[in-house]
Write an enzyme that holds these catalytic residues in place. Structure first.
Site, PDB file in Angstrom:
ATOM      1  N   GLU A  90       0.813  -1.208   0.000  1.00 37.44           N
ATOM      2  CA  GLU A  90       0.000   0.000   0.000  1.00 37.44           C
ATOM      3  C   GLU A  90       0.850   1.262   0.000  1.00 37.44           C
ATOM      4  OE1 GLU A  90      -0.293  -2.581   2.064  1.00 37.44           O
ATOM      5  OE2 GLU A  90      -2.132  -3.527   1.318  1.00 37.44           O
ATOM      6  N   HIS A 109     -11.123  -5.378   9.013  1.00 31.58           N
ATOM      7  CA  HIS A 109     -11.974  -5.219   7.824  1.00 31.58           C
ATOM      8  C   HIS A 109     -13.147  -4.280   8.080  1.00 31.58           C
ATOM      9  CE1 HIS A 109      -9.704  -8.835   6.840  1.00 31.58           C
ATOM     10  NE2 HIS A 109     -10.047  -8.691   5.581  1.00 31.58           N
TER      11      HIS A 109
HETATM   12  C1  LIG Z   1      -1.577  -4.936   4.551  1.00 33.57           C
HETATM   13  C2  LIG Z   1      -2.622  -5.768   3.882  1.00 33.57           C
HETATM   14  N1  LIG Z   1      -3.036  -5.431   2.647  1.00 33.57           N
HETATM   15  C3  LIG Z   1      -4.021  -6.122   2.040  1.00 33.57           C
HETATM   16  C4  LIG Z   1      -4.596  -7.190   2.664  1.00 33.57           C
HETATM   17  C5  LIG Z   1      -5.748  -7.946   1.998  1.00 33.57           C
HETATM   18  N2  LIG Z   1      -5.315  -9.299   1.637  1.00 33.57           N
HETATM   19  C6  LIG Z   1      -5.585 -10.353   2.443  1.00 33.57           C
HETATM   20  S1  LIG Z   1      -4.890 -11.741   1.884  1.00 33.57           S
HETATM   21  C7  LIG Z   1      -4.259 -10.989   0.533  1.00 33.57           C
HETATM   22  C8  LIG Z   1      -3.415 -11.776  -0.419  1.00 33.57           C
HETATM   23  C9  LIG Z   1      -2.197 -12.314   0.249  1.00 33.57           C
HETATM   24  O1  LIG Z   1      -1.507 -13.169  -0.610  1.00 33.57           O
HETATM   25  P1  LIG Z   1      -0.295 -14.035  -0.107  1.00 33.57           P
HETATM   26  O2  LIG Z   1       0.620 -13.234   0.739  1.00 33.57           O
HETATM   27  O3  LIG Z   1       0.300 -14.682  -1.299  1.00 33.57           O
HETATM   28  O4  LIG Z   1      -0.939 -15.126   0.858  1.00 33.57           O
HETATM   29  P2  LIG Z   1      -2.025 -16.250   0.508  1.00 33.57           P
HETATM   30  O5  LIG Z   1      -3.363 -15.631   0.729  1.00 33.57           O
HETATM   31  O6  LIG Z   1      -1.822 -16.703  -0.883  1.00 33.57           O
HETATM   32  O7  LIG Z   1      -1.786 -17.319   1.507  1.00 33.57           O
HETATM   33  C10 LIG Z   1      -4.611  -9.639   0.520  1.00 33.57           C
HETATM   34  C11 LIG Z   1      -4.255  -8.684  -0.538  1.00 33.57           C
HETATM   35  C12 LIG Z   1      -4.133  -7.517   3.946  1.00 33.57           C
HETATM   36  N3  LIG Z   1      -4.630  -8.551   4.630  1.00 33.57           N
HETATM   37  N4  LIG Z   1      -3.154  -6.796   4.534  1.00 33.57           N
END
Ligand SMILES: Cc1ncc(C[n+]2csc(CCOP(=O)(O)OP(=O)(O)O)c2C)c(N)n1
Ligand SMILES: [Mg+2]
Lengths: 353, 398
Positions: free
Chosen positions: A79, A148
């Site tokens: 972000e 959230h």
């Molecule tokens: C700082 C932040 N930005 C955005 C999100 C929203 N978000 C939750 S999971 C996710 C994807 C994460 O992907 P990854 O790190 O590859 O983990 P996976 O879900 O594949 O296990 C996002 C964008 C968040 N939780 N925290």
């Protein structure tokens, strides 16, 4: 009922029902983005999952397909990076619209927002203006897990240099997002998540025409009387507007006429519309779901009592969230302003005198 | 203070990287050119000079946890479909990573999981019902992190990695031989906190193993939009720590690679970064529609690489596992699934007075006032509904 020229009463459903189409809040935002991108090639949309997926709330649905990956794209998951890149792009002729996926996930971008987005114009004596729109799905009422459901408006409203908007109706969602994108100043655009699926009779093509031809009344800095009334004023914005309207409807059944002001624009703040109403009714309650301590609601109370003291029959009260971290889904209903809590506050406005 | 001195750095650079035989200064920090694999997709052993195959007994016991892990994912998904749970980020297909992350640690170690690592948390010994408190929506966390040394499941991406560094640094200052294993996804490696955590860990030379589950997606965003580095494990060298990549569906390889990284950290060798190559077989959560951004064919390609199937084939071929053994693992998994099912089918009351209880060590006068306001409201509602006033909301909870 008296009405100043600057305090429009919200278009009635009778007027709106002439059109045959309905739209959700989400669809109106999507249309506003598409129309703005079509009207101005320098408008770009980027963030997390806003491309092929169309955003986790589908607000950017179809924009990549329609305008190409250069105009609507996914970034690496960062972000601060999104916000910092938006600053640079705005410095170089673009009008970036960025999406923070949820309220609490905008915090990594906070430094860029507070230290640069908000201050650049002042630092450069107006030479560098940053026409950035920061879209944030915000607030609760959707049974979301921690991080959230934050109501983060006070952080932004407390930061000079940011315009802070929170639409509550489908029509306002469209027009205010168009206005936000057209604004030369950075705008924090707070989209109440729980209203994404709310519907109104709205013809988006017609709305687009009225906006493009300059016929849509300006929203930034203008509150609106969402429901006219004579006995007390509820001042509210964003996710709490429907709750306040429901409270006013319930009060009407008990013979009390409650006016509801939907601020729409937190910064700039429309003192005129708010004070005109409060001077007329003599009583006011501010309703917001953010924790009340040091909040936007606190600011509103302060302004109203400074300006309307001699018209007030009772102290200005607040119905807000408690001063606690946003609760788990099972407990959120204890926290959120409710019709009952609003009616209790209205009841205690010293009617007996 | 324990910042790295130049001498340390020299030592670091020349140090044996995970599993390397011929360290040549900085290139020794680089990961292998392909992910380490000890059992291939057909269940056959692949020899690797650097990484010994764990013994049959360890593999068999880890396999039992794998079977349970898969069953937990299936059960949780079912409960979401039945509306007993609000949301579940499934680790289906990633269970080998989940199990390995938990079993390579000792009791005194710490695990820092994400929202997707429920199976790892349960494998480490946390009560499944306490873990699922969060996803059922009762409270933001359900277990005591100190009990099994498992931090809360992190939602703000990559933030927990710095906490892991802090726990490890404190352990070092306190003379504890604790190792911290910190998990994150491929998407989270783009966050600033990821980079800060790796740099801090390297500079303070702390016992942290960073464990990335690269499941190729961050919600809808494929890895190529996160990074164009040769691999995520290649990032390690930029901080002066060794990186390694491992087949994330190969439980044996994971146990070996992570085990060596943990030993190394415990022996004062400092942090390292392990990237597991795996795949998110299901949608991001039940709320996500994965058909919008990937094809069924993409997912299908990973089916034959299933971590449970692979171990079963391997263990069966070696006669370490037979029908009886399989049944007993399956029964074990069933009983845990049944406990989860029964637990989640019971409606749990959460006392709303708790909302004010933990915000500060001692309630502020404002919070006392607000707690009282809610208590009165609820008492009034209860009285209005003809019930006993004050039920469950009387006074302060402990
Ligand atoms: C700082 C932040 N930005 C955005 C999100 C929203 N978000 C939750 S999971 C996710 C994807 C994460 O992907 P990854 O790190 O590859 O983990 P996976 O879900 O594949 O296990 C996002 C964008 C968040 N939780 N925290
Ligand atoms: Mg991922």
């Amino acid at each position: 009922m008296t009405q100043t020229t600057d305090a429009p009463v919200r278009e009635t459903t009778a007027a709106a029902s002439r059109s045959t189409s309905t739209s959700t809040f989400a669809k109106a935002l999507n249309a506003a983005l598409a129309d703005a991108m079509e009207a101005d090639a320098s408008v770009l949309m980027f963030g997390e999952d806003v491309g092929v997926l169309g955003g986790v709330f589908r607000i950017t649905d179809g924009l990549t397909a329609r305008f190409g990956e250069e105009r609507c794209f996914d970034t690496p998951l960062a972000e601060a990076g999104i916000m910092g890149m938006a600053v640079g792009m705005a410095m170089n002729g673009m009008k970036p619209v960025v999406e923070m996926q949820f309220d609490a996930f905008a915090y990594p971008a906070f430094e860029q927002v507070v230290s640069h987005v908000a201050k650049m114009a002042n630092r450069t004596r107006g030479k560098v203006r940053l026409p950035i729109v920061i879209r944030i799905p915000y607030a609760g009422g959707i049974g979301g897990v921690e991080h959230h459901c934050d109501s983060s408006e006070a952080y932004y409203a407390h930061t000079p240099g940011l315009t802070v908007l929170a639409p509550a109706t489908v029509r306002d969602a469209y027009v205010m997002l168009r206005e936000a994108i057209a604004s030369p100043d950075p705008v924090v655009f707070l989209e109440p998540k729980k209203l994404y699926w709310s519907k109104e009779d709205v013809d988006l093509a017609e709305l687009r025409r009225t906006y493009d031809e300059g016929e849509a009344p300006r929203r930034i800095g203008r509150a609106v009387v969402a429901r006219a009334g004579a006995d007390a004023t509820l001042i509210t914005y964003g996710p709490s507007v429907p709750t306040a309207l429901a409270a006013a409807a319930a009060a009407a059944e008990e013979g009390r006429s409650i006016e509801v002001i939907d601020l729409r624009s937190i910064v700039p703040f429309d003192d005129e519309t708010v004070c005109e109403s409060v001077r007329r009714t003599g009583r006011a309650v501010v309703v917001a779901e953010a924790p009340g301590f040091a909040s936007v609601a606190s600011e509103i109370v302060a302004r109203v009592q400074e300006r309307c003291f001699h018209s007030l029959a009772a102290p200005v009260l607040r119905v807000t969230g408690f001063d606690i971290p946003y609760p788990s889904p099972k407990l959120e209903h204890f926290h959120l302003p409710s019709v009952d809590r609003i009616l209790d506050a209205v009841d205690s406005l010293q009617w007996e005198d | 203070m324990s910042t790295a001195t130049n001498e340390d750095r020299g030592r670091l650079m020349g140090e044996m990287p995970i599993g390397a035989t011929e360290p040549t200064a900085d290139t020794a920090l680089l990961p292998s050119s392909t992910p380490v694999q000890l059992i291939d997709a057909d269940g056959r052993h692949v020899h690797d000079d650097r990484y010994p195959l764990p013994d049959g007994e360890s593999l068999l016991s880890a396999y039992g946890r794998l079977v349970t892990g898969r069953r937990i994912n299936d059960q949780a998904n079912a409960l979401v479909r039945q509306g007993r749970m609000a949301v579940y980020p499934s680790s289906h297909g990633q269970e080998a990573c989940q199990v390995a992350a938990a079993v390579v640690l000792d009791d005194q170690d710490w695990l820092f999981p994400t929202y997707r690592d429920t199976v790892a948390v349960i494998t480490r010994g946390v009560d499944p019902l306490e873990v699922l408190t969060l996803l059922r929506g009762d409270w933001h966390g359900g277990y005591d992190p100190y009990e099994h040394r498992v931090a809360t499941q992190a939602t703000p991406l990559a933030t927990q990695l710095l906490h892991a560094v802090g726990v490890a640094h404190a352990a070092k200052l306190r003379g504890e031989s604790t190792v911290v294993l910190a998990m994150c996804g491929d998407g989270a490696t783009s966050e600033g906190d990821f980079h800060e955590a790796l740099n801090f860990a390297a500079v303070f030379h702390v016992p942290v193993v960073f464990f990335i589950q690269n499941n190729e997606f961050a919600i809808s965003v494929p890895l190529k939009h996160q990074s164009v580095a040769p691999s995520l494990a290649h990032k390690a060298i930029g901080y002066g720590m060794p990186g390694e990549r491992v087949d994330g569906n190969d439980l044996a390889a994971l146990l070996s690679v992570l085990g060596i990284a943990v030993d190394r950290a415990r022996d004062g060798g400092g942090p390292s970064l392990i990237e597991a190559h795996t795949y998110r077989m299901q949608a991001h959560t039940n709320a996500d529609d994965a058909t919008r951004y990937r094809s069924a064919d993409d997912v299908e390609r990973w089916v034959p690489r299933d971590p449970v199937l692979r171990m079963r084939t391997y263990l069966t071929a070696l006669n370490l596992l037979d029908g009886d053994g399989e049944r007993s693992f399956s029964d074990q998994a069933d009983s845990i699934a049944a406990a989860i099912r029964n637990g989640l089918n019971l409606e749990v009351e959460v006392n709303p007075a708790e909302l004010f209880e933990y915000v500060y060590a001692e309630k502020t006068s404002q919070l006392r006032e607000q707690a009282e306001q809610l208590r009165e409201e609820l008492a009034r509602d209860a009285a209005g509904a003809g019930e006993q006033p004050g039920d469950g909301t009387e006074g302060d909870t402990p």
